[in-house]
Every structure is written in structure tokens, then in C-alpha cells.
Design an enzyme around this catalytic site. Sequence first.
Site, PDB file in Angstrom:
ATOM      1  N   GLU A 163       0.786  -1.171  -0.104  1.00 17.84           N
ATOM      2  CA  GLU A 163       0.031  -0.051  -0.055  1.00 17.84           C
ATOM      3  C   GLU A 163       0.648   1.377   0.079  1.00 17.84           C
ATOM      4  OE1 GLU A 163      -3.534   0.506   0.415  1.00 17.84           O
ATOM      5  OE2 GLU A 163      -3.928  -1.386  -0.343  1.00 17.84           O
ATOM      6  N   HIS A 202      -2.434  -8.208  -3.028  1.00 22.11           N
ATOM      7  CA  HIS A 202      -1.423  -7.208  -2.701  1.00 22.11           C
ATOM      8  C   HIS A 202       0.096  -7.859  -3.174  1.00 22.11           C
ATOM      9  CE1 HIS A 202      -4.423  -5.127  -0.817  1.00 22.11           C
ATOM     10  NE2 HIS A 202      -3.522  -3.981  -0.370  1.00 22.11           N
TER      11      HIS A 202
HETATM   12  N1  DGL Z   1      -6.634  -8.042  -0.739  1.00 24.48           N
HETATM   13  C1  DGL Z   1      -6.386  -8.599   0.504  1.00 24.48           C
HETATM   14  C2  DGL Z   1      -6.085 -10.082   0.032  1.00 24.48           C
HETATM   15  O1  DGL Z   1      -6.105 -10.578  -1.147  1.00 24.48           O
HETATM   16  C3  DGL Z   1      -5.178  -8.268   1.175  1.00 24.48           C
HETATM   17  C4  DGL Z   1      -5.182  -6.866   1.947  1.00 24.48           C
HETATM   18  C5  DGL Z   1      -6.158  -7.149   3.278  1.00 24.48           C
HETATM   19  O2  DGL Z   1      -5.503  -7.677   4.264  1.00 24.48           O
HETATM   20  O3  DGL Z   1      -7.132  -6.341   3.171  1.00 24.48           O
HETATM   21  O4  DGL Z   1      -6.100 -11.156   0.814  1.00 24.48           O
END
Ligand code: DGL
Length: 295
Positions: A163, A202
Amino acid sequence: MQTTATTYSPRPDAPIGVFDSGVGGLTVLRALLERLPDEDFVYLGDTARLPYGTKSPSSIRQYSLQAARRLHERGVKCLVVACNTASAAALDVLTAEFAPVPVLGVLEPGAAAACRATRNDRIAVLATESTVRGGAYQAAIVRRLPQAVVSARACPLFVALAEEAWTDGPVVEGVMHRYLDDLFVAGAEATHPDTLLLGCTHFPVFASTLARVLGPGIAIVDSAATTAGSLAEVLEARGLCRAPGAGHGRVTLLATDGAERFARVGAVFLGRPLAPADVEIVDLAPAPAATAAST
Ligand code: DGL
């Protein structure tokens, strides 16, 4: 539970809804755009409530339902849950609420990609705390490959680094060593996992740094391309593909907080420049219940 099924009348020219807890799902959107260039997409990042990965399953389900309802209001023909944490905790409730709208998660495609890649049946999964604790990846891999030895590791700092768009450098490499060194012990290569599954949307931005830190011989896979393939199959099977060459590929970006930050960091994930004006801020909180009129 709110019922939405009666409002579904699929049109091939309707957009596809994609959501994630933040900008990470843009790595999935990127793969969807590459695979399905004629489709329109509405992407929602719930940036106000990121991270989902440290929350309880009931909060993740509630947030996921709110995000998906907002996309459903926009008349999407299909929903892609571009968040591993939400896919693990909420795919069943989303599928039930939005049927017959097809709802695709990223977890099964990710597990399939890892099982295809491994040669020694040893797979390491990097994911959020919630995804690791729930065991859904471990189960999905062993269902396909019963002899698989799966090591799952929660890497919450990777989410914060992603991020910040910090994808390489000494701080990032130090965090990688801290999380991974005991899985890839020098001198014990024969029993190492030969496949690293990035079980969080991410994490693909770290792929080249991870490859450098881990050295040769480790396949690094994620669910983005496999999810794009599954989506293409679903659209085809349901007669929901846009006409080829229709000239669209339009992307609408929604976020629940921070248009400037979303654009700045999201550009790294999507691989194309974004401006704050490209991002519409939406509020997912349900309208407050009407209070009884006072006398
Ligand atoms: N987008 C989330 C995932 O793919 C990771 C980020 C979060 O913890 O919200 O698990």
C-alpha cells in the site's frame, strides 16, 4: 438476507464488477483487462476498511456483502471477488445472495495454478492472517493434490508495504527474509517448497523481489491469470461475452476513501497512470434505520 435475484437480467454489454479491500485487486483487474479487452469493468476498493486480513470472518463477510451490493446496484453481469481474504471468508454468502449472478473468487484459481506449477508437491502459501487461519488455501490445494505438503505463512506487513508502493529495497528484503527464511533454509533445498503461491492480491507486486531473495528454482505463482481464464469460461458458457471489437474496455474505479492515494498506489498495481479524478468515492455504510417518530 436481502434477495437480489429477481433484479438480474444479464446483458452481454453490462460491466463486470470486481472488488477488493483496497488497491491490491487491481493486479487481478490488470489480468482481466488483458484477457478480456472488450469488457467493461467497475472496480471497488474498500480502502476505508482495509485491511480485511486482520478482521474477523463475520466482519469480512459483512464488508464483502456491502461492497458486492454496491456493484450489483450498478447492474453488473458478473462479480469477481479480487481479494483472497474475502474469497476465503465470504464466497459462499456472496454466491447465495447474488445467485444467479455468477460470483468468482480468486482462491480456487490460485490453488489450481500452484498445483500445476509444483514438481515436488511442496507448496508455500503467503497470505493474510485471516486466509491462513481459515485454512481454505491449504484445503483447496490438498483437494487437488492429496500428497501435497503445504506451508502457509501470514505476511501482514507485505500488505502495508504494498500500500506504500514499497516493492523492493533493503526494508522489503529484510521483511521477506524474516517471513521466509525458515521455509527456505540454505542447504535443505531438496525438501524446500518449489512453488510459492502469492495468496493475497497485494503480493504480485513483490514477485521480482521475491525471486531475487529466494534465488532460482522456485516457481512464483498467483491467481490473476487463472482467474481471468475462469471468468472468460463463465462468460462464454452463459452467453455473456461482449461482441469482439466493440471498442470498450472501460474501467470505472470506486473507492471508499482516499482518491489521491488510490490513484498514486493503484497505478503501480494496475500498471497504468491513474489520476485522483479517475476515482469516485462511495460510502458503503447502510442507510441508518428509520427512527420512530417522537411524540
Ligand atoms: N486484498 C487482500 C487479500 O487478497 C489483502 C489485503 C487485506 O488484508 O485486506 O487477501
